[in-house]
Design a protein around this motif. Structure first.
Motif, PDB file in Angstrom:
ATOM      1  N   LYS A   1     -45.225   4.356 -30.770  1.00  0.00           N
ATOM      2  CA  LYS A   1     -45.824   3.600 -29.878  1.00  0.00           C
ATOM      3  C   LYS A   1     -47.220   3.880 -29.239  1.00  0.00           C
ATOM      4  N   LYS A   2     -47.240   5.283 -29.391  1.00  0.00           N
ATOM      5  CA  LYS A   2     -48.651   5.957 -28.622  1.00  0.00           C
ATOM      6  C   LYS A   2     -49.853   5.367 -29.110  1.00  0.00           C
TER       7      LYS A   2
ATOM      8  N   LEU B   1     -43.202   8.625 -18.582  1.00  0.00           N
ATOM      9  CA  LEU B   1     -44.776   8.233 -19.127  1.00  0.00           C
ATOM     10  C   LEU B   1     -45.625   7.504 -17.927  1.00  0.00           C
TER      11      LEU B   1
ATOM     12  N   THR C   1     -39.516   5.788 -18.846  1.00  0.00           N
ATOM     13  CA  THR C   1     -39.153   7.103 -19.579  1.00  0.00           C
ATOM     14  C   THR C   1     -38.784   6.924 -21.016  1.00  0.00           C
ATOM     15  N   GLN C   2     -39.435   7.552 -22.038  1.00  0.00           N
ATOM     16  CA  GLN C   2     -39.257   7.318 -23.099  1.00  0.00           C
ATOM     17  C   GLN C   2     -38.762   8.613 -24.062  1.00  0.00           C
TER      18      GLN C   2
ATOM     19  N   GLN D   1     -54.875  12.200 -23.115  1.00  0.00           N
ATOM     20  CA  GLN D   1     -53.182  12.393 -22.885  1.00  0.00           C
ATOM     21  C   GLN D   1     -52.917  13.983 -22.547  1.00  0.00           C
TER      22      GLN D   1
ATOM     23  N   ALA E   1     -39.114  11.113 -27.269  1.00  0.00           N
ATOM     24  CA  ALA E   1     -40.077  11.600 -27.988  1.00  0.00           C
ATOM     25  C   ALA E   1     -40.487  10.774 -29.213  1.00  0.00           C
TER      26      ALA E   1
ATOM     27  N   LEU F   1     -47.534  12.598 -19.952  1.00  0.00           N
ATOM     28  CA  LEU F   1     -46.332  12.865 -20.037  1.00  0.00           C
ATOM     29  C   LEU F   1     -45.624  13.833 -19.191  1.00  0.00           C
TER      30      LEU F   1
ATOM     31  N   ARG G   1     -39.419   7.567 -30.100  1.00  0.00           N
ATOM     32  CA  ARG G   1     -40.243   6.306 -29.683  1.00  0.00           C
ATOM     33  C   ARG G   1     -41.576   6.279 -29.191  1.00  0.00           C
ATOM     34  N   TYR G   2     -41.933   7.463 -28.436  1.00  0.00           N
ATOM     35  CA  TYR G   2     -43.401   7.376 -27.877  1.00  0.00           C
ATOM     36  C   TYR G   2     -44.344   7.800 -29.181  1.00  0.00           C
ATOM     37  N   GLN G   3     -43.919   8.664 -29.952  1.00  0.00           N
ATOM     38  CA  GLN G   3     -44.741   8.976 -31.256  1.00  0.00           C
ATOM     39  C   GLN G   3     -45.115   7.757 -32.053  1.00  0.00           C
TER      40      GLN G   3
END
Length: 490
Positions: A107-108, A89, A98-99, A40, A101, A79, A103-105
């Motif tokens: 779902k990552k 993303l 586009t997410q 990543q 931060a 990212l 939501r990304y944390q």
């Protein structure tokens, strides 16, 4: 049988990217098939692969160091920050969404599967995979669902070398503190440590090195002095962008918050004829600049508003009246036009902005993203140019009739009637020696730099540096056969 080793850092910007590039070149020179990998990355400085994918610019440099063509699997999650809290993303080279931060944390963790798939494909064609972590494994609030550091290392069964940066101070606390906060399962992955960016007499840190080894139980693989030629290699992070004193040709670059693909600046920074002036917020654009270059942007409309807030639009108008030259690349090109139309809110809230009005063109943003490598010819001189496009939006208008590049038989770019203001979507122009020399000649300055050759010379010098100061035999011995996922059902 393939082996792998991972370089993690005690923090961001401790030199991981450069170390992996140097290791890739060093082990490739020893006859190994080396592949770089970063699970990543977060960067707006992207490279375009042959298949139209996006990866971090650092991974493209590491691939070059290993004598490989960059591919999307080398950086499966990228990212690209678009705001303070949101990012585009990219997964396995392709834009997904586009997410925000938060939501990304949450779902990552679901991205571990494609990350391991990409890693397995790289391993199938390598003797050694050198992996770069991101940030620091000591950020315990990010450990759940982690794919960038220990989450990946544990899942792939890869040993880790932890690197601290002594130049920023407190390196003993950096490394010993990391050990103190990691869980036992993560600590079991760490096979050794190294100290980077030492200045002065190495023997003065013998006691500190031994103290770290005593407190952690980890062997030290080396204390690496500051590599003074690092600036000659393409920068990955905006933190690495710096002014560079050179010759009489002054190129001014406004430092925009969302600068992207700023590798366009690297050949100019390396050019002995050029003084590169990165203009920080709060300063005016210098009145003695030969060229003002507006770089790419991940958020063109927001950076345009920032440029205006600094009064740089007024400085630009004065620069042009004085007979100065302006070039805009990608987002910078869009800013030079009359308007930027964004009916669908691709680049922020839906709307329309007045642009700088230095080119008679209009840009309409669209969700379709152009990501492609390009071969072009500069007009009218015919200098060969290679580069890439990576943008959203289409630019049209009367000044496009004065396009100054030929791409696949079509004219690209735009120029003012005077020819002193130009714009283009093609990144990488200045890496082409003939074009750069021709353009600088038009500004009244000479050039004799072979830029691409200088990058390879610097990579060799970096590998030599690591051969002297890092125990590469021990590092190679620590590399292990990874635990690869079963690809039969993929």
């Amino acid at each position: 049988m393939v082996r792998a080793i991972m370089v993690q850092g005690t923090g961001s910007n401790v030199g991981k990217s450069l170390l992996v590039a140097g290791l890739a070149r060093a082990f490739t020179r020893r006859g190994l098939r080396v592949a770089p990998f970063k699970p990543q990355n977060m960067s707006n400085n992207a490279a375009v692969t042959e298949d139209g994918g996006e990866i971090g610019r650092a991974q493209a440099l590491q691939a070059r160091a290993a004598g490989r063509v960059p591919i999307s699997d080398m950086n499966p999650v990228l990212l690209k920050p678009e705001s303070e809290t949101g990012a585009q993303l990219i997964v396995q080279g392709r834009r997904v969404a586009t997410q925000e931060a938060g939501r990304y944390q949450r779902k990552k963790g679901s991205l571990l599967k494609p990350v391991l798939e990409s890693f397995a494909r790289l391993c199938a064609d390598a003797d050694l995979v050198v992996i770069e972590g991101a940030g620091s494994p000591a950020e315990t609030n990010l450990r759940r669902g982690d794919i960038a550091n220990m989450g990946f290392a544990c899942a792939a069964g890869v040993p880790v070398v932890l690197v601290g940066d002594i130049d920023r101070g407190g390196v003993i606390a950096q490394i010993v503190g990391t050990k103190a906060v990691l869980e036992p399962v993560d600590l079991s992955c760490i096979a050794g440590f190294a100290i980077n960016r030492f200045r002065g007499d190495l023997s003065l840190f013998d006691e500190g090195r031994d103290d770290i080894a005593r407190r952690t139980g980890w062997p030290c693989l080396g204390v690496i002095p500051w590599f003074s030629d690092a600036w000659k290699l393409p920068a990955e992070d905006m933190m690495d962008i710096a002014s560079r004193n050179g010759g009489a040709c002054k190129v001014a670059v406004p430092h925009l918050p969302r600068m992207a693909n700023f590798d366009d600046l690297d050949p100019l920074a390396a050019e002995p004829a050029v003084t590169l002036d990165i203009v920080a917020p709060g300063r005016t654009l210098p009145g003695d600049a030969d060229l003002v270059l507006i770089p790419g942007s991940k958020s063109t409309r927001a950076d345009l508003a920032f440029l205006r807030s600094q009064g740089w639009d007024i400085d630009l108008q004065a620069h042009v009246r004085r007979g100065g030259h302006v070039m805009g690349l990608c987002g910078g090109y869009q800013m030079l036009g009359r308007r930027i139309e964004d009916p669908y809110g691709v680049d922020g809230a839906a709307g329309s902005d007045m642009a700088l009005g230095l080119l008679d063109v209009t840009t309409v943003m669209s969700a379709d993203k152009q990501v492609i490598q390009r071969a072009a010819t500069a007009l009218p001189g015919g200098e060969p140019v290679s580069g890439y496009e990576i943008h959203m939006g289409r630019t049209t208008g009367p000044d496009c009739a004065r396009g100054w590049l030929s791409v696949d038989g079509a004219v690209e770019g735009a120029a003012s009637a005077s020819g002193r203001v130009r714009g283009s979507y093609l990144h990488g122009l200045f890496a082409s020696d003939d074009f750069r020399a021709s353009y600088l000649a038009g500004l009244g300055h000479g050039s004799d730099l072979a830029y691409e050759a200088s990058v390879d010379t610097t990579l060799d010098a970096l590998a030599d540096h690591l051969e002297r100061h890092l125990d590469l035999e021990q590092l190679l011995a620590l590399a292990a056969v990874p635990a690869l996922p079963d690809q039969s059902s993929s």
